[in-house]
Design a protein around this motif. Sequence first.
Motif, PDB file in Angstrom:
ATOM      1  N   ASN A  30      68.906 -28.931 -32.736  1.00  0.00           N
ATOM      2  CA  ASN A  30      68.134 -27.927 -33.472  1.00  0.00           C
ATOM      3  C   ASN A  30      67.658 -28.437 -34.833  1.00  0.00           C
ATOM      4  O   ASN A  30      67.110 -27.659 -35.619  1.00  0.00           O
ATOM      5  CB  ASN A  30      68.918 -26.625 -33.609  1.00  0.00           C
ATOM      6  CG  ASN A  30      70.207 -26.810 -34.380  1.00  0.00           C
ATOM      7  OD1 ASN A  30      70.522 -27.912 -34.797  1.00  0.00           O
ATOM      8  ND2 ASN A  30      70.942 -25.729 -34.581  1.00  0.00           N
ATOM      9  N   SER A  33      62.047 -31.110 -34.355  1.00  0.00           N
ATOM     10  CA  SER A  33      60.919 -30.562 -33.612  1.00  0.00           C
ATOM     11  C   SER A  33      60.846 -31.333 -32.302  1.00  0.00           C
ATOM     12  O   SER A  33      61.227 -32.512 -32.230  1.00  0.00           O
ATOM     13  CB  SER A  33      59.619 -30.752 -34.387  1.00  0.00           C
ATOM     14  OG  SER A  33      59.615 -29.994 -35.567  1.00  0.00           O
ATOM     15  N   ILE A  51      56.906 -27.860 -30.598  1.00  0.00           N
ATOM     16  CA  ILE A  51      57.621 -26.641 -30.977  1.00  0.00           C
ATOM     17  C   ILE A  51      58.578 -26.994 -32.113  1.00  0.00           C
ATOM     18  O   ILE A  51      59.221 -28.042 -32.093  1.00  0.00           O
ATOM     19  CB  ILE A  51      58.360 -26.036 -29.762  1.00  0.00           C
ATOM     20  CG1 ILE A  51      58.950 -24.674 -30.108  1.00  0.00           C
ATOM     21  CG2 ILE A  51      59.420 -26.982 -29.211  1.00  0.00           C
ATOM     22  CD1 ILE A  51      59.383 -23.882 -28.865  1.00  0.00           C
ATOM     23  N   ALA A  55      61.956 -22.866 -33.040  1.00  0.00           N
ATOM     24  CA  ALA A  55      60.935 -22.237 -32.189  1.00  0.00           C
ATOM     25  C   ALA A  55      60.121 -21.186 -32.934  1.00  0.00           C
ATOM     26  O   ALA A  55      59.577 -20.276 -32.306  1.00  0.00           O
ATOM     27  CB  ALA A  55      61.576 -21.629 -30.942  1.00  0.00           C
ATOM     28  N   THR A  58      54.575 -22.977 -32.686  1.00  0.00           N
ATOM     29  CA  THR A  58      54.177 -23.949 -31.679  1.00  0.00           C
ATOM     30  C   THR A  58      52.769 -24.433 -31.987  1.00  0.00           C
ATOM     31  O   THR A  58      52.009 -23.773 -32.693  1.00  0.00           O
ATOM     32  CB  THR A  58      54.197 -23.334 -30.269  1.00  0.00           C
ATOM     33  OG1 THR A  58      53.366 -22.169 -30.248  1.00  0.00           O
ATOM     34  CG2 THR A  58      55.606 -22.947 -29.846  1.00  0.00           C
ATOM     35  N   SER A  71      58.475 -24.328 -24.776  1.00  0.00           N
ATOM     36  CA  SER A  71      59.586 -23.490 -25.204  1.00  0.00           C
ATOM     37  C   SER A  71      60.833 -24.361 -25.311  1.00  0.00           C
ATOM     38  O   SER A  71      60.845 -25.501 -24.824  1.00  0.00           O
ATOM     39  CB  SER A  71      59.821 -22.336 -24.221  1.00  0.00           C
ATOM     40  OG  SER A  71      60.129 -22.820 -22.931  1.00  0.00           O
ATOM     41  N   ARG A  72      61.868 -23.823 -25.929  1.00  0.00           N
ATOM     42  CA  ARG A  72      63.106 -24.574 -26.063  1.00  0.00           C
ATOM     43  C   ARG A  72      64.286 -23.624 -26.020  1.00  0.00           C
ATOM     44  O   ARG A  72      64.175 -22.437 -26.369  1.00  0.00           O
ATOM     45  CB  ARG A  72      63.114 -25.400 -27.355  1.00  0.00           C
ATOM     46  CG  ARG A  72      63.138 -24.591 -28.628  1.00  0.00           C
ATOM     47  CD  ARG A  72      62.932 -25.507 -29.849  1.00  0.00           C
ATOM     48  NE  ARG A  72      64.042 -26.425 -30.031  1.00  0.00           N
ATOM     49  CZ  ARG A  72      63.992 -27.503 -30.827  1.00  0.00           C
ATOM     50  NH1 ARG A  72      62.874 -27.787 -31.485  1.00  0.00           N
ATOM     51  NH2 ARG A  72      65.049 -28.287 -30.965  1.00  0.00           N
ATOM     52  N   ASN A  74      67.926 -23.928 -27.633  1.00  0.00           N
ATOM     53  CA  ASN A  74      68.802 -24.732 -28.478  1.00  0.00           C
ATOM     54  C   ASN A  74      70.270 -24.656 -28.039  1.00  0.00           C
ATOM     55  O   ASN A  74      71.074 -25.507 -28.410  1.00  0.00           O
ATOM     56  CB  ASN A  74      68.660 -24.324 -29.935  1.00  0.00           C
ATOM     57  CG  ASN A  74      67.367 -24.846 -30.543  1.00  0.00           C
ATOM     58  OD1 ASN A  74      66.638 -25.622 -29.927  1.00  0.00           O
ATOM     59  ND2 ASN A  74      67.060 -24.413 -31.757  1.00  0.00           N
ATOM     60  N   VAL A  79      64.118 -28.490 -23.657  1.00  0.00           N
ATOM     61  CA  VAL A  79      62.759 -28.113 -23.993  1.00  0.00           C
ATOM     62  C   VAL A  79      61.944 -28.114 -22.704  1.00  0.00           C
ATOM     63  O   VAL A  79      62.200 -28.917 -21.805  1.00  0.00           O
ATOM     64  CB  VAL A  79      62.154 -29.033 -25.069  1.00  0.00           C
ATOM     65  CG1 VAL A  79      62.057 -30.467 -24.582  1.00  0.00           C
ATOM     66  CG2 VAL A  79      60.799 -28.534 -25.513  1.00  0.00           C
TER      67      VAL A  79
END
Length: 121
Positions: A30, A33, A51, A55, A58, A71-72, A74, A79
């Motif tokens: 986290n 990026s 991202i 998040a 984006t 999207s991710r 954490n 991702v």
Amino acid sequence: QVQLEESGGGLVQAGGSLTLSCAAQTRTFNEYSMGWFRQGPGKDREFVALISMLARFTRYAESVKGRFTISRDNNKNMVYLQMNNLKPEETAIYYCAAGEGLFGTSTAQYWGQGIQVTVSS
């Protein structure tokens, strides 16, 4: 150190969808990026999507806006890149990357090995 591994590539027909995943091995996921890049046959590697660490924002290449979603998670160090309405010219090796801020091709700190996506016409 961050190790990245992509999955989910393959062959899809034009107009179809595919979701790429990238698993990160790091204790500080986290803090980075995350981005997706691609390199088509005979082409330079290009930015696709990015991202931010948490998040909150984006960014997308103009050519994929409205069709691709990054999207991710954490909690899982993952991702994703959801790709819809794929086009034959988007056939490429897709790479997951990690870096700081709004990093690009030349400033990414870590790269995955890449995964092939082939879009048939």
